[in-house]
Design a protein around this motif. Structure first.
Motif, PDB file in Angstrom:
ATOM      1  N   HIS A  54       1.085  -1.185   0.136  1.00  0.00           N
ATOM      2  CA  HIS A  54       0.397   0.200   0.200  1.00  0.00           C
ATOM      3  C   HIS A  54       0.890   1.160   0.124  1.00  0.00           C
ATOM      4  O   HIS A  54       0.888   1.752  -1.009  1.00  0.00           O
ATOM      5  N   LEU A  55       1.643   1.905   1.137  1.00  0.00           N
ATOM      6  CA  LEU A  55       2.740   2.953   1.378  1.00  0.00           C
ATOM      7  C   LEU A  55       3.831   2.320   1.874  1.00  0.00           C
ATOM      8  O   LEU A  55       4.452   3.091   2.177  1.00  0.00           O
ATOM      9  N   GLY A  57       4.694   0.376   4.442  1.00  0.00           N
ATOM     10  CA  GLY A  57       4.629   0.228   6.249  1.00  0.00           C
ATOM     11  C   GLY A  57       5.546  -0.742   6.320  1.00  0.00           C
ATOM     12  O   GLY A  57       5.242  -2.221   5.422  1.00  0.00           O
ATOM     13  N   PRO A  72       0.637  -1.647   9.891  1.00  0.00           N
ATOM     14  CA  PRO A  72       0.592  -1.010  11.741  1.00  0.00           C
ATOM     15  C   PRO A  72       0.191   0.372  10.679  1.00  0.00           C
ATOM     16  O   PRO A  72      -0.616   0.901  11.411  1.00  0.00           O
ATOM     17  N   TRP A  73       0.366   0.686  10.160  1.00  0.00           N
ATOM     18  CA  TRP A  73       0.206   2.381   9.580  1.00  0.00           C
ATOM     19  C   TRP A  73      -1.092   2.875   9.031  1.00  0.00           C
ATOM     20  O   TRP A  73      -2.103   2.920  10.044  1.00  0.00           O
ATOM     21  N   HIS A  74      -1.681   1.547   8.354  1.00  0.00           N
ATOM     22  CA  HIS A  74      -3.144   2.271   7.801  1.00  0.00           C
ATOM     23  C   HIS A  74      -4.303   0.703   7.880  1.00  0.00           C
ATOM     24  O   HIS A  74      -4.796   1.386   7.180  1.00  0.00           O
ATOM     25  N   ARG A  75      -3.087  -0.313   8.301  1.00  0.00           N
ATOM     26  CA  ARG A  75      -4.282  -1.534   9.008  1.00  0.00           C
ATOM     27  C   ARG A  75      -5.168  -1.944   7.632  1.00  0.00           C
ATOM     28  O   ARG A  75      -6.291  -2.766   7.918  1.00  0.00           O
ATOM     29  N   TYR A  76      -4.272  -2.154   6.890  1.00  0.00           N
ATOM     30  CA  TYR A  76      -4.613  -2.750   5.473  1.00  0.00           C
ATOM     31  C   TYR A  76      -4.465  -4.328   6.077  1.00  0.00           C
ATOM     32  O   TYR A  76      -3.342  -5.060   6.610  1.00  0.00           O
ATOM     33  N   VAL A  88      -9.794  -3.258   3.541  1.00  0.00           N
ATOM     34  CA  VAL A  88      -9.519  -1.639   4.319  1.00  0.00           C
ATOM     35  C   VAL A  88      -9.913  -1.397   5.006  1.00  0.00           C
ATOM     36  O   VAL A  88     -11.615  -1.768   4.800  1.00  0.00           O
ATOM     37  N   PRO A  89      -9.474  -0.789   5.842  1.00  0.00           N
ATOM     38  CA  PRO A  89     -10.319  -0.266   7.119  1.00  0.00           C
ATOM     39  C   PRO A  89     -11.361   0.838   6.811  1.00  0.00           C
ATOM     40  O   PRO A  89     -11.677   1.410   5.727  1.00  0.00           O
TER      41      PRO A  89
END
Lengths: 129, 179
Positions: A54-55, A57, A72-76, A88-89
């Motif tokens: 994703h980005l 993480g 842990p960054w965006h919870r994907y 996707v959260p």
């Protein structure tokens, strides 16, 4: 492939023992700037790049629960059996009418080449990489 | 009664990366003191959202007006329990003279404190500075890791399926070489 020569042989990035995988279910390694996640699944061992697609993480800072690993960054959340993004959260736009529906992104964990040799998993890197 | 203070933050990342991090609301849940963000409305450069702040055992749902002023400024006006607060952040990329990238974020905070709270302004400033430091340290883990792994690129933030505030304004700012 080398010009006019044979392809460079694959290089072994690291080796992980199957016993370690059986005991823990998943194993993290950081080798030469590569972050590696090896997971024992019902269909055999899967080995992935531990950088979130994703980005970027650090998936190594989370743990594998069941068949999912969560960034842990965006919870994907990603399914470790095939690497697909499953969750996707609830993102901040969730209640804005007509805008930005939540659906699993078309993202996948990057599988890494590997081979089973005896009681060890060898994670490979192409010779040209 | 108006009360103001400034702080400066340093981070080893490009200005574009820092701005993208400001516009990425999805990462707010990873902060220990923030969460449950909900966007109420959004235009090309302004948005209104609610965000829960946790300070000790207390939880406050604040209303934020958020504005991107390309290429380098984020204005965050908050209706908070302390009173109306305006936080203006300006990001500057510093020329280190080496290949290392480095940005400086100037944060100017102005709070319209009720008279009852004004005598406690020093205590509030310490609390807000500490909260800001904590958020910076948590953001630093993102910014410096991205810088190390991905370099200067912020293309992933601009993907079609990626949720980012003011994506087109940010893209335009990048393309004009201003971010």
């Amino acid at each position: 492939m080398q010009r006019g020569g044979d392809p460079l042989p694959d290089r072994v990035l690291c080796e992980i023992s199957l016993a370690e995988l059986d005991r823990d279910g998943s194993v993290w390694r950081e080798v030469g700037g590569h972050e590696i996640l090896a997971v024992a699944t019902a269909d055999g061992v899967r080995v992935y790049n531990g950088v979130c697609p994703h980005l970027g993480g650090p998936l190594s800072q989370s743990c594998v629960r069941g068949d999912r690993v969560r960034c842990p960054w965006h919870r994907y959340e990603f399914d470790v059996s095939d690497g697909r993004c499953r969750t996707v959260p609830g993102h901040p736009w969730r209640n804005l009418p007509g805008r930005r529906e939540t659906k699993p992104a078309r993202l996948r964990l990057q599988p890494l080449r590997h081979e089973i040799a005896g009681d060890r998993v060898r994670v490979l890197q192409r010779g040209s990489e | 009664m108006k009360f103001r203070f400034d702080l400066t933050k340093h981070v080893a990342a490009t200005r574009a990366n820092v701005i993208a991090n400001y516009l990425d609301l999805e990462h707010l849940d990873m902060h220990s003191g923030l969460g449950d963000c909900e966007v109420l409305t959004e235009t090309d450069r302004c948005a209104c959202f609610t965000l829960v702040s946790r300070i000790g055992p207390f939880r406050f749902r604040n209303l934020h007006y958020y504005e991107f002023r390309p290429p380098d400024t984020i204005v965050n006006a908050v209706r908070s329990p302390l009173g109306p607060m305006i936080v203006t952040s300006t990001v500057r990329e510093l020329d280190s003279g080496t290949s290392d990238v480095h940005s400086e974020v100037d944060v100017h905070t102005e709070i319209d404190l009720p008279a009852l709270l004004y005598p406690f302004r020093s205590l509030l400033e310490r609390l807000l500075r500490r909260t800001n430091r904590t958020i910076l340290e948590e953001d630093r883990s993102i910014l410096e890791r991205r810088q190390r792994l991905l370099g200067d690129t912020v293309r992933d933030y601009l993907r079609k399926e990626q949720h980012l505030l003011f994506k087109e304004a940010f893209r335009a700012s990048l393309e004009s070489g201003r971010s």
